[in-house]
Design a protein around this motif. Sequence first.
Motif, PDB file in Angstrom:
ATOM      1  N   ARG A  38       0.812  -1.222   0.000  1.00  0.00           N
ATOM      2  CA  ARG A  38       0.000   0.000   0.000  1.00  0.00           C
ATOM      3  C   ARG A  38       0.844   1.270   0.000  1.00  0.00           C
ATOM      4  O   ARG A  38       0.311   2.368  -0.186  1.00  0.00           O
ATOM      5  N   GLU A  39       2.149   1.130   0.198  1.00  0.00           N
ATOM      6  CA  GLU A  39       3.026   2.294   0.122  1.00  0.00           C
ATOM      7  C   GLU A  39       3.540   2.521  -1.290  1.00  0.00           C
ATOM      8  O   GLU A  39       4.196   3.529  -1.552  1.00  0.00           O
ATOM      9  N   ASP A  40       3.275   1.610  -2.181  1.00  0.00           N
ATOM     10  CA  ASP A  40       3.774   1.722  -3.553  1.00  0.00           C
ATOM     11  C   ASP A  40       2.693   1.254  -4.520  1.00  0.00           C
ATOM     12  O   ASP A  40       2.778   0.190  -5.110  1.00  0.00           O
ATOM     13  N   LEU A  41       1.680   2.077  -4.687  1.00  0.00           N
ATOM     14  CA  LEU A  41       0.563   1.746  -5.563  1.00  0.00           C
ATOM     15  C   LEU A  41       0.808   2.292  -6.957  1.00  0.00           C
ATOM     16  O   LEU A  41       1.511   3.287  -7.119  1.00  0.00           O
ATOM     17  N   PRO A  42       0.298   1.661  -8.020  1.00  0.00           N
ATOM     18  CA  PRO A  42      -0.613   0.512  -7.995  1.00  0.00           C
ATOM     19  C   PRO A  42       0.097  -0.778  -7.611  1.00  0.00           C
ATOM     20  O   PRO A  42       1.267  -0.986  -7.927  1.00  0.00           O
ATOM     21  N   SER A  43      -0.633  -1.614  -6.929  1.00  0.00           N
ATOM     22  CA  SER A  43      -0.081  -2.876  -6.463  1.00  0.00           C
ATOM     23  C   SER A  43      -1.215  -3.880  -6.350  1.00  0.00           C
ATOM     24  O   SER A  43      -2.386  -3.512  -6.266  1.00  0.00           O
ATOM     25  N   ALA A  44      -0.849  -5.173  -6.362  1.00  0.00           N
ATOM     26  CA  ALA A  44      -1.874  -6.215  -6.358  1.00  0.00           C
ATOM     27  C   ALA A  44      -1.476  -7.355  -5.437  1.00  0.00           C
ATOM     28  O   ALA A  44      -0.291  -7.602  -5.195  1.00  0.00           O
ATOM     29  N   CYS A  45      -2.489  -8.047  -4.932  1.00  0.00           N
ATOM     30  CA  CYS A  45      -2.260  -9.286  -4.197  1.00  0.00           C
ATOM     31  C   CYS A  45      -2.948 -10.416  -4.938  1.00  0.00           C
ATOM     32  O   CYS A  45      -3.966 -10.220  -5.586  1.00  0.00           O
ATOM     33  N   LEU A  46      -2.352 -11.601  -4.855  1.00  0.00           N
ATOM     34  CA  LEU A  46      -2.901 -12.780  -5.511  1.00  0.00           C
ATOM     35  C   LEU A  46      -2.959 -13.912  -4.497  1.00  0.00           C
ATOM     36  O   LEU A  46      -1.954 -14.243  -3.859  1.00  0.00           O
ATOM     37  N   ILE A  47      -4.148 -14.478  -4.334  1.00  0.00           N
ATOM     38  CA  ILE A  47      -4.354 -15.551  -3.368  1.00  0.00           C
ATOM     39  C   ILE A  47      -4.680 -16.843  -4.112  1.00  0.00           C
ATOM     40  O   ILE A  47      -5.454 -16.843  -5.072  1.00  0.00           O
ATOM     41  N   GLN A  48      -4.082 -17.949  -3.669  1.00  0.00           N
ATOM     42  CA  GLN A  48      -4.322 -19.251  -4.274  1.00  0.00           C
ATOM     43  C   GLN A  48      -4.850 -20.239  -3.254  1.00  0.00           C
ATOM     44  O   GLN A  48      -4.592 -20.112  -2.055  1.00  0.00           O
ATOM     45  N   ASN A  49      -5.577 -21.238  -3.751  1.00  0.00           N
ATOM     46  CA  ASN A  49      -5.876 -22.393  -2.915  1.00  0.00           C
ATOM     47  C   ASN A  49      -4.583 -23.124  -2.610  1.00  0.00           C
ATOM     48  O   ASN A  49      -3.667 -23.162  -3.435  1.00  0.00           O
ATOM     49  N   ALA A  50      -4.534 -23.712  -1.418  1.00  0.00           N
ATOM     50  CA  ALA A  50      -3.289 -24.343  -0.996  1.00  0.00           C
ATOM     51  C   ALA A  50      -3.050 -25.688  -1.661  1.00  0.00           C
ATOM     52  O   ALA A  50      -1.928 -26.177  -1.683  1.00  0.00           O
ATOM     53  N   GLY A  51      -4.068 -26.311  -2.222  1.00  0.00           N
ATOM     54  CA  GLY A  51      -3.880 -27.624  -2.825  1.00  0.00           C
ATOM     55  C   GLY A  51      -4.296 -28.724  -1.876  1.00  0.00           C
ATOM     56  O   GLY A  51      -4.559 -28.504  -0.693  1.00  0.00           O
TER      57      GLY A  51
END
Length: 410
Positions: A71-84
């Motif tokens: 959040r200090e360096d926008l634009p930025s993204a998070c990506l969440i995955q299922n653990a498997g």
Amino acid sequence: MDVPNGMRKSVNVLLCLTAVAGIGWSGPVLWDEWRTYRAVGAGCADLVPVREVRGMDHADPVLRNRRSLDREDLPSACLIQNAGDDGDAYGAWLFEAMVDAGPGSGRDTIVSRPEGELPERFARMEVPVGAEVSGLAGPSETTVRLDCPDGTYRGKPAQRIEVTAGAAYTGMSSYHPEPATPGDRERMAAIAVAAAGNLAERLGCASRLPTPPAELPPVPEPTAAGKADGTCAWYGRLESPSREQLWMPDEAMGAPADPHVFRERCALLLTTDSARTLFDTAYAGTEGVSDDEAPSGDPSEAWWADVQTFYDQDSPSVYVGSTGSSKATDSPLAPGTAGRHKDSGLWWATSVCADEPAVHVLRLHYGYSSLSERAAPHFERLFRAYVTDVAARRDCTDLEFPVGSTFRAD
């Protein structure tokens, strides 16, 4: 009835053993719960509501953070995955959030020659979120914008916040087909609005977006041109001279017209049978035109065009990109101007809607674009009809149109 001391002792031992067994079983479960909350929370800079992500229709019990948002360096993204299946190996992508703030947020890039785009990409029509939310929902993501002139980002006025939340499993055919489920479409809207509000609080913005509706409008589908409604209603009323009828798209796909959206679109299709008739009549035998360019009858080869409007353009923020790229490659389309973008099938007009500059765009796509010099003159009147309709709906003045010569070959 009194319980004998021996029996009471046995019962107490049994209860203790049961409690210990419960603690032993719940420990890993609680640990997985905590790791999941931290994966989504910390990975998304604690801007995204974890409960909503965990409630997605294809979420595993355990999630992993694949990419983190700063959040200090926008634009930025998070990506969440299922653990498997084993709880550790990366599984299918599940969720992605893109966050931006500051003067650069809200920038739009429009592809000038998108004939290489897949037909399903063309069909990804966005609809207004509704409930007076400044937001658009597609088949697998929602983008919202929040004005923030009183907030501060990097020591400067924040001006605007933009958040996109998407069900990232779409397109991963080995896991789940696209588009997102109806439930996840609605969760994306709630997530995007909540994340925008959380960032607004941190930046000192007073404004907040309204709560999104419980149900989003369905993803639009093409309809006969005469039945067009919403952002395409003007096309259903458009009467074309007989000499132009052959060139005009026979289907339209619009979204509900909403005064709170920052972008709108009307997609127009010439179905394959009509495209073949047009080709045989207008193109066959023309110098430089090969029979290989004739429509084959495959539904994916429908010819198409679209018109769009980008609102609230108080600074030049509509950029033009190249085919197959969403990255800006040229200067922005400036308010108060009009014209044709180089030699591509893209024209733009501008106006002032509700005291804010707006940019209107016409694009000729697959089929039309490859032979645009012949097609373009027939779309000048169509483009004017669209912009005139927008002006009536959105209180627009100071219309600037491309001159007629830009629609004709030199």
